[in-house]
Design a protein around this motif. Structure first.
Motif, PDB file in Angstrom:
ATOM      1  N   UNK A   1       0.818  -1.218   0.000  1.00  0.00           N
ATOM      2  CA  UNK A   1       0.000   0.000   0.000  1.00  0.00           C
ATOM      3  C   UNK A   1       0.849   1.265   0.000  1.00  0.00           C
ATOM      4  N   UNK A   2       2.158   1.126   0.085  1.00  0.00           N
ATOM      5  CA  UNK A   2       3.043   2.282  -0.094  1.00  0.00           C
ATOM      6  C   UNK A   2       3.266   2.591  -1.571  1.00  0.00           C
ATOM      7  N   UNK A   3       2.816   1.654  -2.426  1.00  0.00           N
ATOM      8  CA  UNK A   3       2.963   1.853  -3.871  1.00  0.00           C
ATOM      9  C   UNK A   3       1.617   1.792  -4.597  1.00  0.00           C
ATOM     10  N   UNK A   4       0.548   1.657  -3.824  1.00  0.00           N
ATOM     11  CA  UNK A   4      -0.802   1.567  -4.393  1.00  0.00           C
ATOM     12  C   UNK A   4      -1.640   2.660  -3.746  1.00  0.00           C
ATOM     13  N   UNK A   5      -2.047   3.628  -4.542  1.00  0.00           N
ATOM     14  CA  UNK A   5      -2.712   4.820  -4.017  1.00  0.00           C
ATOM     15  C   UNK A   5      -4.140   4.893  -4.551  1.00  0.00           C
ATOM     16  N   UNK A   6      -5.091   5.145  -3.667  1.00  0.00           N
ATOM     17  CA  UNK A   6      -6.497   5.183  -4.042  1.00  0.00           C
ATOM     18  C   UNK A   6      -7.051   6.570  -3.741  1.00  0.00           C
ATOM     19  N   UNK A   7      -7.686   7.152  -4.734  1.00  0.00           N
ATOM     20  CA  UNK A   7      -8.191   8.517  -4.587  1.00  0.00           C
ATOM     21  C   UNK A   7      -9.664   8.598  -4.988  1.00  0.00           C
ATOM     22  N   UNK A   8     -10.415   9.388  -4.244  1.00  0.00           N
ATOM     23  CA  UNK A   8     -11.810   9.665  -4.583  1.00  0.00           C
ATOM     24  C   UNK A   8     -11.897  11.064  -5.178  1.00  0.00           C
ATOM     25  N   UNK A   9     -12.441  11.163  -6.376  1.00  0.00           N
ATOM     26  CA  UNK A   9     -12.576  12.478  -7.000  1.00  0.00           C
ATOM     27  C   UNK A   9     -12.959  12.365  -8.458  1.00  0.00           C
ATOM     28  N   UNK A  10     -13.286  13.494  -9.053  1.00  0.00           N
ATOM     29  CA  UNK A  10     -13.732  13.568 -10.444  1.00  0.00           C
ATOM     30  C   UNK A  10     -12.744  14.420 -11.228  1.00  0.00           C
ATOM     31  N   UNK A  11     -11.995  13.802 -12.123  1.00  0.00           N
ATOM     32  CA  UNK A  11     -10.992  14.549 -12.882  1.00  0.00           C
ATOM     33  C   UNK A  11     -11.613  15.480 -13.908  1.00  0.00           C
ATOM     34  N   UNK A  12     -12.900  15.304 -14.203  1.00  0.00           N
ATOM     35  CA  UNK A  12     -13.552  16.161 -15.187  1.00  0.00           C
ATOM     36  C   UNK A  12     -14.071  17.458 -14.568  1.00  0.00           C
ATOM     37  N   UNK A  13     -14.694  17.371 -13.414  1.00  0.00           N
ATOM     38  CA  UNK A  13     -15.337  18.548 -12.830  1.00  0.00           C
ATOM     39  C   UNK A  13     -14.486  19.255 -11.786  1.00  0.00           C
ATOM     40  N   UNK A  14     -13.474  18.572 -11.272  1.00  0.00           N
ATOM     41  CA  UNK A  14     -12.651  19.138 -10.201  1.00  0.00           C
ATOM     42  C   UNK A  14     -11.257  19.428 -10.745  1.00  0.00           C
ATOM     43  N   UNK A  15     -11.017  20.701 -11.076  1.00  0.00           N
ATOM     44  CA  UNK A  15      -9.753  21.084 -11.710  1.00  0.00           C
ATOM     45  C   UNK A  15      -8.566  20.834 -10.787  1.00  0.00           C
ATOM     46  N   UNK A  16      -8.721  21.090  -9.492  1.00  0.00           N
ATOM     47  CA  UNK A  16      -7.616  20.880  -8.560  1.00  0.00           C
ATOM     48  C   UNK A  16      -7.280  19.398  -8.439  1.00  0.00           C
ATOM     49  N   UNK A  17      -8.316  18.570  -8.393  1.00  0.00           N
ATOM     50  CA  UNK A  17      -8.087  17.132  -8.313  1.00  0.00           C
ATOM     51  C   UNK A  17      -7.388  16.645  -9.579  1.00  0.00           C
ATOM     52  N   UNK A  18      -7.846  17.121 -10.737  1.00  0.00           N
ATOM     53  CA  UNK A  18      -7.226  16.729 -12.009  1.00  0.00           C
ATOM     54  C   UNK A  18      -5.759  17.154 -12.043  1.00  0.00           C
ATOM     55  N   UNK A  19      -5.473  18.371 -11.585  1.00  0.00           N
ATOM     56  CA  UNK A  19      -4.090  18.862 -11.562  1.00  0.00           C
ATOM     57  C   UNK A  19      -3.221  17.990 -10.678  1.00  0.00           C
ATOM     58  N   UNK A  20      -3.777  17.592  -9.532  1.00  0.00           N
ATOM     59  CA  UNK A  20      -3.024  16.745  -8.602  1.00  0.00           C
ATOM     60  C   UNK A  20      -2.703  15.389  -9.231  1.00  0.00           C
ATOM     61  N   UNK A  21      -3.700  14.780  -9.863  1.00  0.00           N
ATOM     62  CA  UNK A  21      -3.485  13.481 -10.499  1.00  0.00           C
ATOM     63  C   UNK A  21      -2.500  13.610 -11.666  1.00  0.00           C
TER      64      UNK A  21
END
Length: 323
Positions: free
Chosen positions: A228-248
């Motif tokens: 789990x140090x190499x497997x990351x799980x994120x909740x978010x919408x890359x289409x509607x959330x610009x900050x989340x998309x930038x982070x990903x």
């Protein structure tokens, strides 16, 4: 918890249009039920199990089932589904395809019943050259030499048995290299991202808008002993959330996976190149044959060239690279 199961009877080719309608309403917990021919295959060829078959309940008619939790804030959703499907009926002559009766039935189901009623149809299944997808409650077949991916989809969909997921896994096996950075958009049960980790990915990022899917993906990753140090799980919408998309997008990926539906892949098309390394690949599945040309056009318009297309009955999967 009680869940409301909304069943919409359609045709095989109408399935994706119905799914798209549900997606617009924000309904992501769905179950595709194939018709008579697919059920015959299921009953006679074990390698052809599909996700969440429920033969008797649907009298062997193709259908899409939507699941919404029975809570006060969801009271208006059933009516919204009915209105959307009525609009779809009116559009059928313009679409030029048979959509079936589009009749709707509704019933209440317990979470435990829903989570277990399809398990009899989900058996260990080899995928590609090296992988065995095995439900967590089944024993690994004696003499197996393949890497075993244990999976318990729970309330999130994705077992690897449907053509869309199987093709995605096969293409992933062909393209992944040890140490690759992988992103799985719409991870569901986590099957693709976990498979990537088992196949040697350096780091894997599993992304989904649904917190239930994210929870199930994390549980399945742990079930398979993933670091789990190499497997990351994120909740978010890359289409509607610009900050989340930038982070990903701060990480550039060797492989981007999306096993969703055509309309979402089309919506993703402008974003995908931002996530990819120049030498990276985009693997997409969940595309019904009738929508393939639209997907190809959208990817082409956004700087991606499709270099391979795979077929599984009416479904298509593809690999694309940057131009």
């Amino acid at each position: 918890m009680q869940w409301k199961e909304i069943t919409i009877y359609t045709t095989e080719e109408g399935t994706e249009i119905v799914i798209a309608r549900l997606d617009i309403l924000g309904i992501s917990q769905i179950n595709i039920v194939q018709g008579h021919d697919e059920i015959d295959v299921l009953l006679h060829k074990t390698e052809k199990y599909w996700d969440y078959a429920e033969e008797a309940a649907l009298n062997k008619q193709p259908a899409v089932q939507a699941y919404i939790s029975d809570v006060p804030e969801n009271e208006s959703i059933e009516e919204a589904v009915r209105e959307s499907i009525e609009e779809l009926k009116a559009l059928e002559p313009e679409l030029g395809m048979e959509l079936g009766s589009l009749e709707i039935s509704v019933r209440m189901v317990n979470e435990e019943d829903w989570a277990n009623n399809w398990k009899a149809y989900f058996k260990p299944m080899p995928v590609g050259e090296k992988l065995l997808v095995c439900p967590s409650w089944e024993e690994v077949p004696e003499g197996n030499t393949r890497a075993v991916l244990k999976i318990d989809p729970g309330m999130a969909f994705g077992t690897g048995t449907h053509h869309t997921t199987r093709m995605c896994l096969e293409l992933l096996e062909k393209r992944i290299n040890a140490g690759d950075l992988v992103a799985d958009l719409g991870c569901g049960s986590g099957i693709l991202s976990i498979a990537a980790s088992l196949m040697g990915a350096g780091e894997t990022y599993a992304v989904d808008v649904d917190p239930v899917a994210v929870k199930v993906a994390a549980e399945n990753a742990q079930l398979n002993g993933i670091d789990m140090n190499k497997y990351f799980i994120r909740t978010g919408d890359i289409l509607s959330d610009a900050e989340f998309r930038k982070d990903i997008a701060e990480r550039k990926y060797d492989i981007v996976l999306a096993n969703i539906v055509a309309n979402v892949i089309i919506a993703f098309a402008p974003v995908i190149p931002e996530l990819m390394k120049d030498s990276g690949v985009f693997i997409a599945s969940g595309i019904i044959d009738d929508r393939l040309d639209e997907v190809l056009s959208a990817l082409d318009e956004n700087g991606l060239t499709v270099c391979e297309v795979c077929c599984g009955e009416d479904w298509r999967a593809l690999i694309a690279v940057k131009k």
